[in-house]
Design a protein around this motif. Structure first.
Motif, PDB file in Angstrom:
ATOM      1  N   MET A  25       0.788  -1.127   0.064  1.00 27.95           N
ATOM      2  CA  MET A  25       0.168   0.002  -0.093  1.00 27.95           C
ATOM      3  C   MET A  25       0.781   1.131  -0.123  1.00 27.95           C
ATOM      4  O   MET A  25       0.553   2.189  -0.463  1.00 27.95           O
ATOM      5  CB  MET A  25      -0.866   0.138   1.228  1.00 27.95           C
ATOM      6  CG  MET A  25      -2.086  -1.063   1.418  1.00 27.95           C
ATOM      7  SD  MET A  25      -3.001  -1.257  -0.140  1.00 27.95           S
ATOM      8  CE  MET A  25      -4.146   0.219   0.136  1.00 27.95           C
TER       9      MET A  25
ATOM     10  N   ASN B  80      -0.602   6.930   3.376  1.00 28.85           N
ATOM     11  CA  ASN B  80      -1.757   5.921   2.807  1.00 28.85           C
ATOM     12  C   ASN B  80      -2.601   5.604   4.068  1.00 28.85           C
ATOM     13  O   ASN B  80      -2.177   5.728   5.212  1.00 28.85           O
ATOM     14  CB  ASN B  80      -1.157   4.519   2.617  1.00 28.85           C
ATOM     15  CG  ASN B  80      -2.191   3.774   1.744  1.00 28.85           C
ATOM     16  OD1 ASN B  80      -2.992   3.095   2.564  1.00 28.85           O
ATOM     17  ND2 ASN B  80      -2.187   3.576   0.581  1.00 28.85           N
ATOM     18  N   PRO B  81      -4.018   5.629   3.949  1.00 33.42           N
ATOM     19  CA  PRO B  81      -4.848   5.694   5.204  1.00 33.42           C
ATOM     20  C   PRO B  81      -4.565   4.566   5.923  1.00 33.42           C
ATOM     21  O   PRO B  81      -4.495   4.400   7.044  1.00 33.42           O
ATOM     22  CB  PRO B  81      -6.183   5.336   4.466  1.00 33.42           C
ATOM     23  CG  PRO B  81      -6.092   6.201   3.127  1.00 33.42           C
ATOM     24  CD  PRO B  81      -4.761   6.098   2.695  1.00 33.42           C
TER      25      PRO B  81
ATOM     26  N   CYS C 232      -9.892  -1.348  -4.538  1.00 33.80           N
ATOM     27  CA  CYS C 232      -8.803  -0.759  -3.567  1.00 33.80           C
ATOM     28  C   CYS C 232      -9.290  -1.909  -2.190  1.00 33.80           C
ATOM     29  O   CYS C 232     -10.013  -2.306  -1.881  1.00 33.80           O
ATOM     30  CB  CYS C 232      -8.899   0.432  -2.853  1.00 33.80           C
ATOM     31  SG  CYS C 232      -7.591   0.619  -1.534  1.00 33.80           S
TER      32      CYS C 232
ATOM     33  N   PHE D 251      -8.205  -1.765   0.471  1.00 35.51           N
ATOM     34  CA  PHE D 251      -8.390  -1.312   1.882  1.00 35.51           C
ATOM     35  C   PHE D 251      -9.944  -0.794   1.859  1.00 35.51           C
ATOM     36  O   PHE D 251     -10.380  -0.197   2.986  1.00 35.51           O
ATOM     37  CB  PHE D 251      -7.408  -0.570   2.095  1.00 35.51           C
ATOM     38  CG  PHE D 251      -7.283   0.088   3.628  1.00 35.51           C
ATOM     39  CD1 PHE D 251      -7.681  -1.025   4.838  1.00 35.51           C
ATOM     40  CD2 PHE D 251      -7.463   1.300   3.996  1.00 35.51           C
ATOM     41  CE1 PHE D 251      -7.428  -0.323   6.025  1.00 35.51           C
ATOM     42  CE2 PHE D 251      -7.495   1.707   5.538  1.00 35.51           C
ATOM     43  CZ  PHE D 251      -7.334   0.961   6.421  1.00 35.51           C
ATOM     44  N   VAL D 252     -10.537  -0.879   0.831  1.00 33.02           N
ATOM     45  CA  VAL D 252     -11.796  -0.165   0.930  1.00 33.02           C
ATOM     46  C   VAL D 252     -13.012  -0.403   2.071  1.00 33.02           C
ATOM     47  O   VAL D 252     -13.752   0.553   2.091  1.00 33.02           O
ATOM     48  CB  VAL D 252     -12.518  -0.327  -0.706  1.00 33.02           C
ATOM     49  CG1 VAL D 252     -13.390  -1.796  -0.792  1.00 33.02           C
ATOM     50  CG2 VAL D 252     -13.442   0.612  -1.245  1.00 33.02           C
TER      51      VAL D 252
ATOM     52  N   CYS E 221     -11.718   1.685   5.103  1.00 31.47           N
ATOM     53  CA  CYS E 221     -11.026   3.069   4.918  1.00 31.47           C
ATOM     54  C   CYS E 221     -12.091   3.889   5.040  1.00 31.47           C
ATOM     55  O   CYS E 221     -13.074   4.063   4.715  1.00 31.47           O
ATOM     56  CB  CYS E 221     -10.391   3.042   3.480  1.00 31.47           C
ATOM     57  SG  CYS E 221      -9.397   4.717   3.416  1.00 31.47           S
TER      58      CYS E 221
ATOM     59  N   PHE F 126     -11.766   7.163   4.303  1.00 32.14           N
ATOM     60  CA  PHE F 126     -11.606   8.028   3.139  1.00 32.14           C
ATOM     61  C   PHE F 126     -12.269   7.902   2.023  1.00 32.14           C
ATOM     62  O   PHE F 126     -11.784   8.244   0.907  1.00 32.14           O
ATOM     63  CB  PHE F 126     -10.207   8.663   3.156  1.00 32.14           C
ATOM     64  CG  PHE F 126      -9.434   9.177   4.512  1.00 32.14           C
ATOM     65  CD1 PHE F 126     -10.200  10.256   5.140  1.00 32.14           C
ATOM     66  CD2 PHE F 126      -8.661   8.262   5.071  1.00 32.14           C
ATOM     67  CE1 PHE F 126      -9.711  10.295   6.335  1.00 32.14           C
ATOM     68  CE2 PHE F 126      -8.176   8.696   6.312  1.00 32.14           C
ATOM     69  CZ  PHE F 126      -8.628   9.784   6.759  1.00 32.14           C
ATOM     70  N   VAL F 127     -13.031   6.532   1.898  1.00 36.90           N
ATOM     71  CA  VAL F 127     -13.559   5.965   0.537  1.00 36.90           C
ATOM     72  C   VAL F 127     -14.111   7.051  -0.337  1.00 36.90           C
ATOM     73  O   VAL F 127     -14.812   7.820   0.159  1.00 36.90           O
ATOM     74  CB  VAL F 127     -14.404   4.838   0.739  1.00 36.90           C
ATOM     75  CG1 VAL F 127     -14.760   4.226  -0.627  1.00 36.90           C
ATOM     76  CG2 VAL F 127     -13.746   3.903   1.541  1.00 36.90           C
TER      77      VAL F 127
ATOM     78  N   CYS G 160     -12.588   4.580  -5.714  1.00 39.22           N
ATOM     79  CA  CYS G 160     -11.902   3.259  -4.873  1.00 39.22           C
ATOM     80  C   CYS G 160     -12.528   2.151  -5.268  1.00 39.22           C
ATOM     81  O   CYS G 160     -12.068   0.905  -5.206  1.00 39.22           O
ATOM     82  CB  CYS G 160     -11.941   3.665  -3.300  1.00 39.22           C
ATOM     83  SG  CYS G 160     -11.348   5.371  -2.737  1.00 39.22           S
TER      84      CYS G 160
ATOM     85  N   PRO H 274      -5.808   1.142  -6.548  1.00 39.34           N
ATOM     86  CA  PRO H 274      -5.011   1.970  -7.251  1.00 39.34           C
ATOM     87  C   PRO H 274      -3.608   1.746  -7.395  1.00 39.34           C
ATOM     88  O   PRO H 274      -2.874   0.632  -6.787  1.00 39.34           O
ATOM     89  CB  PRO H 274      -5.006   3.121  -6.106  1.00 39.34           C
ATOM     90  CG  PRO H 274      -5.391   2.243  -4.784  1.00 39.34           C
ATOM     91  CD  PRO H 274      -6.179   0.919  -5.237  1.00 39.34           C
TER      92      PRO H 274
ATOM     93  N   ALA I 168      -0.464   3.638  -2.798  1.00 35.84           N
ATOM     94  CA  ALA I 168      -1.385   3.067  -3.507  1.00 35.84           C
ATOM     95  C   ALA I 168      -2.714   3.751  -2.952  1.00 35.84           C
ATOM     96  O   ALA I 168      -3.612   3.380  -1.966  1.00 35.84           O
ATOM     97  CB  ALA I 168      -1.456   1.670  -3.580  1.00 35.84           C
ATOM     98  N   CYS I 169      -2.933   4.947  -3.348  1.00 37.29           N
ATOM     99  CA  CYS I 169      -4.169   5.605  -2.826  1.00 37.29           C
ATOM    100  C   CYS I 169      -4.746   6.548  -3.676  1.00 37.29           C
ATOM    101  O   CYS I 169      -3.772   7.494  -4.309  1.00 37.29           O
ATOM    102  CB  CYS I 169      -3.867   6.394  -1.200  1.00 37.29           C
ATOM    103  SG  CYS I 169      -5.729   7.082  -0.848  1.00 37.29           S
ATOM    104  N   TYR I 170      -6.082   6.646  -4.130  1.00 37.92           N
ATOM    105  CA  TYR I 170      -6.461   7.661  -5.180  1.00 37.92           C
ATOM    106  C   TYR I 170      -6.465   8.963  -4.590  1.00 37.92           C
ATOM    107  O   TYR I 170      -6.414  10.141  -5.251  1.00 37.92           O
ATOM    108  CB  TYR I 170      -7.738   7.320  -5.476  1.00 37.92           C
ATOM    109  CG  TYR I 170      -8.110   6.048  -6.509  1.00 37.92           C
ATOM    110  CD1 TYR I 170      -7.335   5.952  -7.704  1.00 37.92           C
ATOM    111  CD2 TYR I 170      -8.549   4.906  -6.162  1.00 37.92           C
ATOM    112  CE1 TYR I 170      -7.302   4.825  -8.505  1.00 37.92           C
ATOM    113  CE2 TYR I 170      -8.533   3.755  -6.947  1.00 37.92           C
ATOM    114  CZ  TYR I 170      -7.913   3.543  -8.286  1.00 37.92           C
ATOM    115  OH  TYR I 170      -7.852   2.453  -8.943  1.00 37.92           O
ATOM    116  N   ARG I 171      -6.364   9.162  -3.126  1.00 32.47           N
ATOM    117  CA  ARG I 171      -6.761  10.517  -2.733  1.00 32.47           C
ATOM    118  C   ARG I 171      -5.188  10.814  -2.240  1.00 32.47           C
ATOM    119  O   ARG I 171      -5.150  11.771  -1.207  1.00 32.47           O
ATOM    120  CB  ARG I 171      -7.568  10.439  -1.497  1.00 32.47           C
ATOM    121  CG  ARG I 171      -8.918   9.929  -1.912  1.00 32.47           C
ATOM    122  CD  ARG I 171     -10.016  10.130  -0.868  1.00 32.47           C
ATOM    123  NE  ARG I 171     -10.269  11.601  -0.592  1.00 32.47           N
ATOM    124  CZ  ARG I 171     -11.215  11.889   0.387  1.00 32.47           C
ATOM    125  NH1 ARG I 171     -11.781  10.923   1.081  1.00 32.47           N
ATOM    126  NH2 ARG I 171     -11.316  13.038   0.691  1.00 32.47           N
TER     127      ARG I 171
HETATM  128  S1  SF4 Z   1      -7.684   4.240  -2.637  1.00 33.52           S
HETATM  129 FE1  SF4 Z   1      -9.705   5.005  -1.409  1.00 33.52          FE
HETATM  130  S2  SF4 Z   1     -10.112   2.965  -0.287  1.00 33.52           S
HETATM  131 FE2  SF4 Z   1      -7.969   2.906  -1.094  1.00 33.52          FE
HETATM  132  S3  SF4 Z   1      -6.732   3.772   0.764  1.00 33.52           S
HETATM  133 FE3  SF4 Z   1      -6.950   5.427  -0.863  1.00 33.52          FE
HETATM  134  S4  SF4 Z   1      -8.970   6.249  -0.194  1.00 33.52           S
HETATM  135 FE4  SF4 Z   1      -8.648   4.429   1.011  1.00 33.52          FE
END
Ligand code: SF4
Ligand SMILES: Nc1ncnc2c1ncn2[C@@H]1O[C@H](COP(=O)(O)OP(=O)(O)OP(=O)(O)O)[C@@H](O)[C@H]1O
Ligand SMILES: [Mg+2]
Length: 382
Positions: free
Chosen positions: A261, A275-276, A312, A314-315, A318, A320-321, A325, A330, A355-358
């Motif tokens: 991640m 990463n969250p 993802c 971790f969805v 997480c 922060f979804v 995600c 990601p 590995a996080c879209y945010r």
């Molecule tokens: S991609 Fe989305 S679900 Fe995955 S860690 Fe980032 S915010 Fe959380």
């Protein structure tokens, strides 16, 4: 310079209709003399990844795809008298790259047997319980030396075993004791000594401090650190405890559900986590150096690795979804501070990646991840 380059490695276990995707598309590299940490919750694939490097997977485990390039100075070049084994070097089929690196993933059983211990030694999970109770500890180290260097005279191997024990802080005379006469910390040290018996290029230490008290843990970590400096050996340390990793590693990779991640230089991953999941993992372990008022665990449990879906990993846990995600897992984005447009995929596995879209909203996520209610809300949403 890299000692090991792992590219897009996937490992599965055959359990019937669906396979367990224990490691899924993992890429990382370890430099010579570097300590690389692999951290993550139980079942995320750490041991599977570590054991796959020397083909020690359980019989139903297999490398599905990927490459594991290892620096080319392998003992296969030598016979028992230390002479080059030309017939193998000249074999066009041998998986050697132009720069001399060899793909461990493609080695056959005989070839990988050469690599084990002499190039890559494994200190397995719960290793200290694996010392043979009916043989003296010193004899077990001698046996490890002679198995891989059969031309070494027994007296020389015996002396080396005693020197190795002394090197890890055990009186040489204790070579004549049995494992039950050792404390837990001494057993772990003896296993480290055994792993160093053939001066490997790389040591894999799977949970080397679990089951030891904090003071002994600290000493074992110092020991590994000193060996790394003295012998310039690379160490891959596996642990579920991110605080332990923060103590000793140069590079750190955080695994979850078979995926990396977040990874990069230890300081950046630990102090500027991006990463969250890393943020959640840090909340749940006491830090050695910083003050921390209370520990917050990540609600929920890790995902099933039986034929996982392509969102993802971790969805489900997480806080922060966002919609994206759920689309796919990601890719690894580069984490660079303060620049605009930083959301770009990054190839170099030694740089800080997540590995996080945010990835563009790190500051907000870091602040929110420190609050217990952020994680509680995840449970309520489910
Ligand atoms: S991609 Fe989305 S679900 Fe995955 S860690 Fe980032 S915010 Fe959380
Ligand atoms: N022989 C096997 N057959 C089927 N599944 C397996 C096998 N060995 C491991 N697994 C599964 O593969 C996944 C990864 O296991 P692994 O032991 O690599 O995790 P780990 O991160 O080392 O966990 P721990 O921290 O508990 O040691 C887990 O879901 C585990 O249940
Ligand atoms: Mg394990």
């Amino acid at each position: 310079m890299s000692l090991l380059e792992v590219n897009d490695l996937s490992i599965r276990y055959d359990v019937g209709d669906d396979d367990v995707h224990a490691v899924d598309g993992v890429t990382f590299s370890i430099d010579r003399g570097e300590t690389y940490g692999l951290v993550g919750e139980s079942g995320c694939g750490k041991t599977t990844l570590a054991k796959s490097l020397i083909h020690l997977l359980d019989s139903n485990g297999y490398i599905e795809s990927g490459e594991m390039w290892f620096d080319g100075t392998l003992p296969r070049w030598e016979n028992e008298r230390g002479e080059p084994r030309r017939e193998i070097i000249d074999d066009d089929q041998y998986p050697v790259r132009e720069d001399g690196m060899t793909d461990l993933a493609q080695l056959d059983d005989e070839q990988i047997r050469d690599v084990r211990w002499r190039n890559i030694a494994l200190i397995p999970q719960s290793a200290m319980n694996a010392l043979n109770p009916v043989y003296k500890v010193g004899d077990q180290i001698v046996e490890a030396i002679l198995r891989h260097e059969p031309h070494t005279p027994r007296e020389e191997a015996d002396q080396r075993a005693r020197d190795l024990l002394e090197r890890v802080g055990i009186e040489p005379d204790r070579a004549d004791d049995y494992a039950h006469e050792y404390s837990g910390g001494m057993k772990q040290r003896a296993v480290i000594a055994m792993a160093m018996a053939c001066s490997p290029d790389m040591l894999i230490a799977d949970e080397p401090t679990t089951a030891l008290d904090v003071i002994i843990q600290d000493r074992i970590l110092d020991e590994l650190d000193e060996l790394q400096e003295e012998f310039n050996v690379s160490i891959l340390v596996v642990s579920h405890d991110i605080s332990v990793m923060a103590e000793i590693c140069d590079q750190l990779a955080v695994m979850y559900g078979g995926k990396i991640m977040e990874s990069g230089p230890k300081k950046e991953v630990f102090q500027q986590s991006a990463n969250p999941y890393t943020l959640g993992l840090k909340n749940s372990f006491p830090t050695v150096k910083e003050e921390q008022s209370e520990l917050v665990s990540i609600p929920g449990s890790p995902p099933t690795l039986l034929d996982p879906t392509d969102k993802c990993r971790f969805v489900d846990r997480c806080p922060f979804v966002v919609e994206e995600c759920h689309s796919s897992h990601p890719p690894m984005y580069g984490v660079s501070s303060g620049e605009t447009g930083r959301r770009a995929e990054a190839d170099d596995p030694q740089t800080h990646r997540t590995a996080c879209y945010r990835v563009d909203e790190l500051e907000t996520m870091r602040t929110e991840a420190g609050k217990e209610e952020t994680w509680q809300a995840t449970t309520q949403n489910r």
